[in-house]
Design a protein around this motif. Structure first.
Motif, PDB file in Angstrom:
ATOM      1  N   GLY A  69       0.818  -1.217   0.000  1.00 12.24           N
ATOM      2  CA  GLY A  69       0.000   0.000   0.000  1.00 12.24           C
ATOM      3  C   GLY A  69       0.849   1.262   0.000  1.00 12.24           C
ATOM      4  N   PRO A  70       0.232   2.408  -0.285  1.00 12.96           N
ATOM      5  CA  PRO A  70       0.984   3.673  -0.327  1.00 12.96           C
ATOM      6  C   PRO A  70       1.488   4.084   1.054  1.00 12.96           C
ATOM      7  CG  PRO A  70      -1.381   4.059  -0.575  1.00 12.96           C
ATOM      8  CD  PRO A  70      -1.174   2.578  -0.593  1.00 12.96           C
ATOM      9  N   GLY A  71       2.714   4.541   1.101  1.00 14.64           N
ATOM     10  CA  GLY A  71       3.317   4.998   2.349  1.00 14.64           C
ATOM     11  C   GLY A  71       4.005   3.908   3.142  1.00 14.64           C
ATOM     12  N   TRP A  72       3.788   2.663   2.784  1.00 13.56           N
ATOM     13  CA  TRP A  72       4.389   1.552   3.517  1.00 13.56           C
ATOM     14  C   TRP A  72       5.649   1.076   2.821  1.00 13.56           C
ATOM     15  CZ3 TRP A  72       2.989  -0.543   8.124  1.00 13.56           C
ATOM     16  CH2 TRP A  72       1.761  -0.143   8.638  1.00 13.56           C
ATOM     17  N   PRO A  73       6.631   0.591   3.582  1.00 14.69           N
ATOM     18  CA  PRO A  73       7.838   0.041   2.955  1.00 14.69           C
ATOM     19  C   PRO A  73       7.514  -1.252   2.217  1.00 14.69           C
ATOM     20  CG  PRO A  73       7.914  -0.235   5.344  1.00 14.69           C
ATOM     21  CD  PRO A  73       6.700   0.569   5.037  1.00 14.69           C
ATOM     22  N   ALA A  74       8.203  -1.493   1.102  1.00 13.46           N
ATOM     23  CA  ALA A  74       7.973  -2.695   0.298  1.00 13.46           C
ATOM     24  C   ALA A  74       8.663  -3.921   0.888  1.00 13.46           C
ATOM     25  CB  ALA A  74       8.449  -2.458  -1.123  1.00 13.46           C
ATOM     26  N   ARG A  75       9.590  -3.708   1.801  1.00 16.15           N
ATOM     27  CA  ARG A  75      10.276  -4.834   2.451  1.00 16.15           C
ATOM     28  C   ARG A  75       9.962  -4.785   3.940  1.00 16.15           C
ATOM     29  NH1 ARG A  75      14.429  -2.962   5.412  1.00 16.15           N
ATOM     30  NH2 ARG A  75      15.200  -0.892   4.943  1.00 16.15           N
ATOM     31  N   TYR A  76      10.196  -5.884   4.623  1.00 25.70           N
ATOM     32  CA  TYR A  76       9.948  -5.898   6.066  1.00 25.70           C
ATOM     33  C   TYR A  76      10.881  -4.922   6.774  1.00 25.70           C
ATOM     34  CZ  TYR A  76       6.670  -9.731   6.144  1.00 25.70           C
ATOM     35  OH  TYR A  76       5.549 -10.499   5.991  1.00 25.70           O
ATOM     36  N   VAL A  77      10.299  -4.128   7.648  1.00 28.65           N
ATOM     37  CA  VAL A  77      11.045  -3.133   8.408  1.00 28.65           C
ATOM     38  C   VAL A  77      10.777  -3.386   9.884  1.00 28.65           C
ATOM     39  CG1 VAL A  77      11.279  -0.664   8.875  1.00 28.65           C
ATOM     40  CG2 VAL A  77      10.842  -1.443   6.561  1.00 28.65           C
ATOM     41  N   ASN A  78      11.840  -3.430  10.675  1.00 26.58           N
ATOM     42  CA  ASN A  78      11.679  -3.617  12.117  1.00 26.58           C
ATOM     43  C   ASN A  78      11.154  -2.338  12.749  1.00 26.58           C
ATOM     44  OD1 ASN A  78      12.665  -6.247  12.161  1.00 26.58           O
ATOM     45  ND2 ASN A  78      14.771  -5.522  12.219  1.00 26.58           N
ATOM     46  N   GLY A  79      10.280  -2.498  13.721  1.00 23.25           N
ATOM     47  CA  GLY A  79       9.723  -1.346  14.403  1.00 23.25           C
ATOM     48  C   GLY A  79       8.729  -1.788  15.456  1.00 23.25           C
ATOM     49  N   GLY A  80       7.669  -1.041  15.591  1.00 20.01           N
ATOM     50  CA  GLY A  80       6.663  -1.385  16.575  1.00 20.01           C
ATOM     51  C   GLY A  80       5.351  -0.688  16.267  1.00 20.01           C
ATOM     52  N   ILE A  81       4.284  -1.277  16.757  1.00 20.72           N
ATOM     53  CA  ILE A  81       2.959  -0.688  16.614  1.00 20.72           C
ATOM     54  C   ILE A  81       2.578  -0.089  17.951  1.00 20.72           C
ATOM     55  CG2 ILE A  81       0.523  -1.178  16.240  1.00 20.72           C
ATOM     56  CD1 ILE A  81       1.293  -3.159  14.179  1.00 20.72           C
ATOM     57  N   ARG A  82       2.277   1.196  17.948  1.00 20.53           N
ATOM     58  CA  ARG A  82       1.820   1.889  19.149  1.00 20.53           C
ATOM     59  C   ARG A  82       0.303   1.835  19.162  1.00 20.53           C
ATOM     60  NH1 ARG A  82       5.946   3.850  21.744  1.00 20.53           N
ATOM     61  NH2 ARG A  82       7.813   4.473  20.624  1.00 20.53           N
ATOM     62  N   VAL A  83      -0.218   1.226  20.222  1.00 25.24           N
ATOM     63  CA  VAL A  83      -1.650   0.992  20.343  1.00 25.24           C
ATOM     64  C   VAL A  83      -2.155   1.633  21.626  1.00 25.24           C
ATOM     65  CG1 VAL A  83      -3.425  -0.776  20.569  1.00 25.24           C
ATOM     66  CG2 VAL A  83      -1.422  -1.221  19.162  1.00 25.24           C
ATOM     67  N   THR A  84      -3.261   2.356  21.519  1.00 23.32           N
ATOM     68  CA  THR A  84      -3.972   2.858  22.684  1.00 23.32           C
ATOM     69  C   THR A  84      -5.318   2.149  22.705  1.00 23.32           C
ATOM     70  OG1 THR A  84      -2.903   5.007  22.515  1.00 23.32           O
ATOM     71  CG2 THR A  84      -4.920   4.899  23.821  1.00 23.32           C
ATOM     72  N   PRO A  85      -5.612   1.371  23.743  1.00 26.63           N
ATOM     73  CA  PRO A  85      -6.882   0.646  23.785  1.00 26.63           C
ATOM     74  C   PRO A  85      -8.073   1.582  23.633  1.00 26.63           C
ATOM     75  CG  PRO A  85      -5.431  -0.122  25.515  1.00 26.63           C
ATOM     76  CD  PRO A  85      -4.783   1.092  24.902  1.00 26.63           C
ATOM     77  N   GLY A  86      -8.998   1.190  22.775  1.00 32.63           N
ATOM     78  CA  GLY A  86     -10.188   1.990  22.536  1.00 32.63           C
ATOM     79  C   GLY A  86     -10.035   3.024  21.445  1.00 32.63           C
TER      80      GLY A  86
END
Length: 139
Positions: free
Chosen positions: A45-62
């Protein structure tokens, strides 16, 4: 002999430390506090890297969205990821790291899935955090 012992110590220490971090993440999610789930991600998709990139998902419940951020220099900045989507089978031929669990997440209203790889102990937390944005649930 010292190298083997050093490798074994790192292996066991990593498992212990990661178990503590997963427990902390679980407690914070249950309390409704924001968390960071370490993972690797990629998408066509647009804006996403085409290869796997290490990182993290920041989630706020709700919250209605989460954000993926790269830990690599020059990597992707925070990329919004709408919550409330569905999880699908991963792409097994292009896994970034065979030791991690993989899943494909399709956010609502998007055509391209985001392929995520997380430590298998984080996978249930990721499913809960992204699939149910309505309210914090018991983890």
């Amino acid at each position: 002999m010292g190298e083997i012992l050093g490798e074994l110590m790192a292996l066991f220490a990593d498992g212990f430390v990661r178990t503590l971090r997963v427990a902390r993440t679980r407690r914070r999610l249950a309390a409704g506090k924001p968390v960071r789930i370490p993972c690797s991600a990629r998408s066509d998709g647009p804006g996403w890297p085409a290869r796997y990139v290490n990182g993290g998902i920041r989630v706020t419940p709700g919250a209605a969205s989460a954000a993926f951020g790269s830990r690599e220099p020059g990597g992707a900045g925070p990329i919004a990821l709408a919550a409330g989507g569905t999880f699908h089978a991963p792409e097994p031929d292009t896994w970034h790291d065979q030791d991690w669990a993989a899943t494909a997440y399709r956010a609502p209203g998007t055509g391209q899935p985001v392929f995520l790889q997380v430590d298998s102990r984080y996978l249930p937390l990721l499913h809960l955090a992204l699939a149910a944005p309505q309210a914090p649930q018991k983890v």
